[in-house]
Motif scaffolding. Structure first.
Motif, PDB file in Angstrom:
ATOM      1  N   ILE A   1       3.626   2.377  -1.977  1.00 46.64           N
ATOM      2  CA  ILE A   1       2.337   1.715  -2.209  1.00 46.64           C
ATOM      3  C   ILE A   1       2.003   0.948  -0.927  1.00 46.64           C
ATOM      4  O   ILE A   1       2.733   0.028  -0.548  1.00 46.64           O
ATOM      5  CB  ILE A   1       2.408   0.726  -3.414  1.00 46.64           C
ATOM      6  N   ASP A   2       0.933   1.330  -0.274  1.00 46.34           N
ATOM      7  CA  ASP A   2       0.610   0.740   1.027  1.00 46.34           C
ATOM      8  C   ASP A   2      -0.639  -0.127   0.998  1.00 46.34           C
ATOM      9  O   ASP A   2      -1.169  -0.492   2.060  1.00 46.34           O
ATOM     10  CB  ASP A   2       0.471   1.848   2.084  1.00 46.34           C
TER      11      ASP A   2
ATOM     12  N   THR B   1      -7.584   0.413   0.447  1.00 47.00           N
ATOM     13  CA  THR B   1      -6.577   0.322   1.511  1.00 47.00           C
ATOM     14  C   THR B   1      -5.526   1.414   1.346  1.00 47.00           C
ATOM     15  O   THR B   1      -5.169   2.104   2.304  1.00 47.00           O
ATOM     16  CB  THR B   1      -5.898  -1.068   1.497  1.00 47.00           C
ATOM     17  N   HIS B   2      -5.024   1.571   0.126  1.00 46.51           N
ATOM     18  CA  HIS B   2      -3.973   2.577  -0.092  1.00 46.51           C
ATOM     19  C   HIS B   2      -4.497   3.981   0.210  1.00 46.51           C
ATOM     20  O   HIS B   2      -3.847   4.761   0.912  1.00 46.51           O
ATOM     21  CB  HIS B   2      -3.447   2.493  -1.530  1.00 46.51           C
ATOM     22  N   ASP B   3      -5.700   4.295  -0.314  1.00 44.86           N
ATOM     23  CA  ASP B   3      -6.218   5.660  -0.158  1.00 44.86           C
ATOM     24  C   ASP B   3      -6.537   5.988   1.299  1.00 44.86           C
ATOM     25  O   ASP B   3      -6.310   7.125   1.738  1.00 44.86           O
ATOM     26  CB  ASP B   3      -7.458   5.880  -1.044  1.00 44.86           C
ATOM     27  N   THR B   4      -7.039   5.021   2.061  1.00 46.89           N
ATOM     28  CA  THR B   4      -7.320   5.337   3.471  1.00 46.89           C
ATOM     29  C   THR B   4      -6.003   5.478   4.237  1.00 46.89           C
ATOM     30  O   THR B   4      -5.870   6.330   5.118  1.00 46.89           O
ATOM     31  CB  THR B   4      -8.239   4.303   4.164  1.00 46.89           C
ATOM     32  N   PHE B   5      -5.021   4.671   3.886  1.00 45.17           N
ATOM     33  CA  PHE B   5      -3.685   4.766   4.489  1.00 45.17           C
ATOM     34  C   PHE B   5      -3.082   6.145   4.216  1.00 45.17           C
ATOM     35  O   PHE B   5      -2.512   6.800   5.088  1.00 45.17           O
ATOM     36  CB  PHE B   5      -2.799   3.712   3.826  1.00 45.17           C
ATOM     37  N   ARG B   6      -3.238   6.583   2.976  1.00 46.02           N
ATOM     38  CA  ARG B   6      -2.555   7.803   2.505  1.00 46.02           C
ATOM     39  C   ARG B   6      -3.399   9.067   2.696  1.00 46.02           C
ATOM     40  O   ARG B   6      -2.954  10.159   2.339  1.00 46.02           O
ATOM     41  CB  ARG B   6      -2.153   7.624   1.041  1.00 46.02           C
ATOM     42  N   GLY B   7      -4.615   8.896   3.233  1.00 44.73           N
ATOM     43  CA  GLY B   7      -5.424  10.053   3.623  1.00 44.73           C
ATOM     44  C   GLY B   7      -5.927  10.887   2.472  1.00 44.73           C
ATOM     45  O   GLY B   7      -6.262  12.062   2.655  1.00 44.73           O
TER      46      GLY B   7
ATOM     47  N   ASP C   1      -2.693  -8.455   5.216  1.00 45.04           N
ATOM     48  CA  ASP C   1      -3.231  -9.490   4.309  1.00 45.04           C
ATOM     49  C   ASP C   1      -3.003  -9.141   2.844  1.00 45.04           C
ATOM     50  O   ASP C   1      -3.153  -9.990   1.976  1.00 45.04           O
ATOM     51  CB  ASP C   1      -4.746  -9.653   4.526  1.00 45.04           C
ATOM     52  N   GLU C   2      -2.694  -7.875   2.573  1.00 43.51           N
ATOM     53  CA  GLU C   2      -2.523  -7.471   1.171  1.00 43.51           C
ATOM     54  C   GLU C   2      -1.061  -7.477   0.719  1.00 43.51           C
ATOM     55  O   GLU C   2      -0.764  -7.118  -0.417  1.00 43.51           O
ATOM     56  CB  GLU C   2      -3.133  -6.067   0.955  1.00 43.51           C
ATOM     57  N   ILE C   3      -0.170  -7.869   1.617  1.00 50.85           N
ATOM     58  CA  ILE C   3       1.262  -7.820   1.250  1.00 50.85           C
ATOM     59  C   ILE C   3       1.577  -8.740   0.059  1.00 50.85           C
ATOM     60  O   ILE C   3       2.260  -8.319  -0.882  1.00 50.85           O
ATOM     61  CB  ILE C   3       2.179  -8.099   2.477  1.00 50.85           C
ATOM     62  N   PRO C   4       1.034  -9.997   0.041  1.00 51.61           N
ATOM     63  CA  PRO C   4       1.277 -10.807  -1.175  1.00 51.61           C
ATOM     64  C   PRO C   4       0.722 -10.121  -2.425  1.00 51.61           C
ATOM     65  O   PRO C   4       1.339 -10.186  -3.491  1.00 51.61           O
ATOM     66  CB  PRO C   4       0.543 -12.123  -0.883  1.00 51.61           C
ATOM     67  N   GLY C   5      -0.403  -9.438  -2.294  1.00 54.28           N
ATOM     68  CA  GLY C   5      -0.991  -8.711  -3.437  1.00 54.28           C
ATOM     69  C   GLY C   5      -0.076  -7.570  -3.879  1.00 54.28           C
ATOM     70  O   GLY C   5       0.085  -7.322  -5.078  1.00 54.28           O
ATOM     71  N   ILE C   6       0.529  -6.883  -2.916  1.00 58.45           N
ATOM     72  CA  ILE C   6       1.453  -5.782  -3.266  1.00 58.45           C
ATOM     73  C   ILE C   6       2.697  -6.356  -3.957  1.00 58.45           C
ATOM     74  O   ILE C   6       3.213  -5.796  -4.926  1.00 58.45           O
ATOM     75  CB  ILE C   6       1.827  -4.957  -2.018  1.00 58.45           C
ATOM     76  N   TYR C   7       3.138  -7.512  -3.464  1.00 54.98           N
ATOM     77  CA  TYR C   7       4.295  -8.178  -4.093  1.00 54.98           C
ATOM     78  C   TYR C   7       3.964  -8.501  -5.566  1.00 54.98           C
ATOM     79  O   TYR C   7       4.761  -8.208  -6.466  1.00 54.98           O
ATOM     80  CB  TYR C   7       4.644  -9.452  -3.303  1.00 54.98           C
ATOM     81  N   ASP C   8       2.777  -9.090  -5.790  1.00 57.20           N
ATOM     82  CA  ASP C   8       2.386  -9.422  -7.172  1.00 57.20           C
ATOM     83  C   ASP C   8       2.283  -8.167  -8.026  1.00 57.20           C
ATOM     84  O   ASP C   8       2.702  -8.148  -9.184  1.00 57.20           O
ATOM     85  CB  ASP C   8       1.038 -10.168  -7.186  1.00 57.20           C
TER      86      ASP C   8
ATOM     87  N   PRO D   1       4.454  -9.497  17.465  1.00 56.99           N
ATOM     88  CA  PRO D   1       5.724 -10.174  17.199  1.00 56.99           C
ATOM     89  C   PRO D   1       5.587 -11.490  16.415  1.00 56.99           C
ATOM     90  O   PRO D   1       6.405 -11.777  15.544  1.00 56.99           O
ATOM     91  CB  PRO D   1       6.283 -10.441  18.600  1.00 56.99           C
ATOM     92  N   ASP D   2       4.529 -12.292  16.694  1.00 58.58           N
ATOM     93  CA  ASP D   2       4.416 -13.564  15.949  1.00 58.58           C
ATOM     94  C   ASP D   2       4.078 -13.320  14.481  1.00 58.58           C
ATOM     95  O   ASP D   2       4.467 -14.096  13.601  1.00 58.58           O
ATOM     96  CB  ASP D   2       3.405 -14.513  16.618  1.00 58.58           C
ATOM     97  N   GLU D   3       3.406 -12.215  14.189  1.00 56.37           N
ATOM     98  CA  GLU D   3       3.129 -11.876  12.785  1.00 56.37           C
ATOM     99  C   GLU D   3       4.407 -11.385  12.079  1.00 56.37           C
ATOM    100  O   GLU D   3       4.577 -11.591  10.882  1.00 56.37           O
ATOM    101  CB  GLU D   3       2.025 -10.810  12.671  1.00 56.37           C
ATOM    102  N   TYR D   4       5.274 -10.719  12.852  1.00 55.91           N
ATOM    103  CA  TYR D   4       6.591 -10.361  12.294  1.00 55.91           C
ATOM    104  C   TYR D   4       7.286 -11.624  11.784  1.00 55.91           C
ATOM    105  O   TYR D   4       7.817 -11.656  10.682  1.00 55.91           O
ATOM    106  CB  TYR D   4       7.494  -9.753  13.383  1.00 55.91           C
ATOM    107  N   GLU D   5       7.267 -12.674  12.622  1.00 56.66           N
ATOM    108  CA  GLU D   5       7.929 -13.918  12.239  1.00 56.66           C
ATOM    109  C   GLU D   5       7.327 -14.464  10.956  1.00 56.66           C
ATOM    110  O   GLU D   5       8.028 -14.868  10.040  1.00 56.66           O
ATOM    111  CB  GLU D   5       7.781 -14.982  13.351  1.00 56.66           C
ATOM    112  N   ARG D   6       5.984 -14.434  10.918  1.00 52.39           N
ATOM    113  CA  ARG D   6       5.289 -15.029   9.775  1.00 52.39           C
ATOM    114  C   ARG D   6       5.597 -14.248   8.489  1.00 52.39           C
ATOM    115  O   ARG D   6       6.017 -14.814   7.487  1.00 52.39           O
ATOM    116  CB  ARG D   6       3.776 -15.028  10.043  1.00 52.39           C
ATOM    117  N   VAL D   7       5.445 -12.923   8.556  1.00 54.53           N
ATOM    118  CA  VAL D   7       5.602 -12.141   7.323  1.00 54.53           C
ATOM    119  C   VAL D   7       7.078 -12.128   6.883  1.00 54.53           C
ATOM    120  O   VAL D   7       7.377 -12.188   5.685  1.00 54.53           O
ATOM    121  CB  VAL D   7       4.994 -10.723   7.459  1.00 54.53           C
TER     122      VAL D   7
END
Ligand code: HEM
Ligand SMILES: C[C@H]1O[C@@H](n2cnc3c(N)ncnc32)[C@H](O)[C@@H]1O
Ligand code: SF4
Length: 354
Positions: free
Chosen positions: A118-119, A125-131, A165-172, A203-209
């Motif tokens: 699930i992306d 978002t998922h459908d454009t990611f998954r083509g 930005d949707e990672i917390p949403g995917i977690y939920d 790299p700074d977003e890696y730290e944050r996420v």
């Protein structure tokens, strides 16, 4: 932590096996550059069974992946043959092809867990990611079937700039759906992923996420694992130290027992043609199982032996005090410089040891 600091040959604990390169989707980031039709020279059923026999020496968890593994008609026979010998077999699928009958057959063949990718937290978002329009709804239908049929499932999510930005949403969503685990993968610019290299998070977003992921790992109810984000294992230690907590299996689960990247030391990837690599994202060939016994490839190949030796790491990874638990992503280093032993390009950390 003695386990982590000796580099002698250990058995592979996990083998990801790309049963086919064919896929019904066309994801923008696909490391396999999967297309509709299978390559003409995929391993035959007999060769696949022979490979299972070779793995009996080590008895790793086998991850049946692809491409889309459900497009291979003998996926059930291969799974049954391996699970029948007591090997744990799991399946990684995009979830869109699952039907109640297929899930029953997978269970009957001994598949113990299935991952669904699930992306995005939203259809768009998922459908454009998954083509493929409809991919999100089809994946959710697949999950629903897994639940109804009583098959344990986990969600695999690849993180890029477009879904960060949707990672917390995917977690939920993963929590709501009752997934056993959420495994995050950080985009590696390989295969079609190379075309969206500019979508790798900085790299700074890696730290944050990954700091957010650490916070979430304290919530009970879902098992979290950062794959292809070796930095997580540094961050976990930095955070635990700041909190005055000692990392043990009790405090940090399975993450306490493993290290950033197991490629070549406890993990390898086998392609649909039998090529063996440290992982599915690093095109450094260790050998082909049609030409050499798997045991010989695992134990003797130069690339695996390189990766087992932290002393060979270059640049800042080579002097980093976290090199035994992190080690950087060798595939990202290779994509950046052509040398898989070079430093991880997406890490902000400045080693304190010189
Ligand atoms: C439970 C313990 C598990 C551990 C410790 C684990 C660990 C790993 C590791 C180390 C990698 C390789 C990442 C790299 O290349 O550096 C990986 C990849 C992967 N894992 Fe897991 N995994 C686990 C369970 C699962 C399960 C249950 C599934 C599926 C149902 C799964 C699906 C995958 C897939 C699809 C990949 C990527 C393979 C590819 O290159 O296509 N994993 N995992
Ligand atoms: C097994 C998981 O690997 C993901 N996956 C496929 N291609 C890439 C890539 N280039 N980088 C990171 N993850 C990827 C799939 O989306 C799936 O969820
Ligand atoms: S990432 Fe998986 S689902 Fe997407 S195209 Fe590649 S093999 Fe198919």
């Amino acid at each position: 932590m003695i386990l982590l600091i000796d580099n002698k040959i250990k058995p592979p604990r996990l083998v990801a096996w790309e049963l086919t390169n064919a896929c019904n989707l066309a994801c923008i980031h696909c490391r396999a550059s999967a297309i509709k039709d299978p390559a003409p020279d995929e391993l035959s059923t007999a060769q696949a069974m022979h490979f299972v026999d070779e793995l009996l020496e080590y008895r790793p968890i086998i991850i049946l992946t692809g491409g889309e593994p459900l497009l291979r008609p003998d996926v059930y026979d291969i799974a049954r043959y391996a699970s029948g010998q007591g090997i744990r077999v799991v399946l990684a699928t995009n979830g869109t092809l699952l039907t109640p009958d297929i899930v029953r057959r997978l269970k009957d063949a001994g598949i113990q867990r299935t991952s669904i990718s699930i992306d995005g937290a939203t259809v768009k978002t998922h459908d454009t990611f998954r083509g493929e329009p409809g991919a999100f709804d089809a994946a959710l239908r697949g999950i629903d079937i897994l639940k109804k049929e009583g098959m344990s499932f986990q969600i695999n999510t690849t993180i890029t700039k477009r879904n960060l930005d949707e990672i917390p949403g995917i977690y939920d969503l993963a929590l709501d759906l009752g997934a056993s685990a959420l495994h995050i993968f950080l985009l590696v610019p390989t295969g079609r992923g190379e075309d969206i290299e500019h979508e790798e998070i900085p790299p700074d977003e890696y730290e944050r996420v990954l700091n957010w992921f650490y916070d979430k790992s304290k919530d009970p109810g879902i098992q979290l694992k950062a794959t292809c984000a070796p930095h997580y294992f540094r961050i976990m230690r930095q955070r635990a130290k700041a909190e005055g907590i000692r990392i043990t299996k009790e405090t940090h689960g399975l993450e306490a027992m493993t290290k950033g990247c197991l490629g070549g030391s406890g993990f390898c990837f086998v392609s649909s043609r039998g090529d063996v690599y440290p992982c599915g994202y690093l095109p450094a060939l260790a050998g082909n199982i049609r030409q050499h016994p798997f045991k010989m490839i695992w134990e003797e190949s130069a690339v695996f032996n390189d990766l087992r030796d932290p002393a060979k790491l270059k640049g800042k990874c080579g002097i980093c005090e976290y090199r035994m638990v992190c080690g950087g992503c060798r595939a990202r280093a290779y994509a950046a410089t052509g040398d898989y032993l070079d430093e991880e390009p997406y890490c902000v950390y400045v080693p304190v040891r010189t």
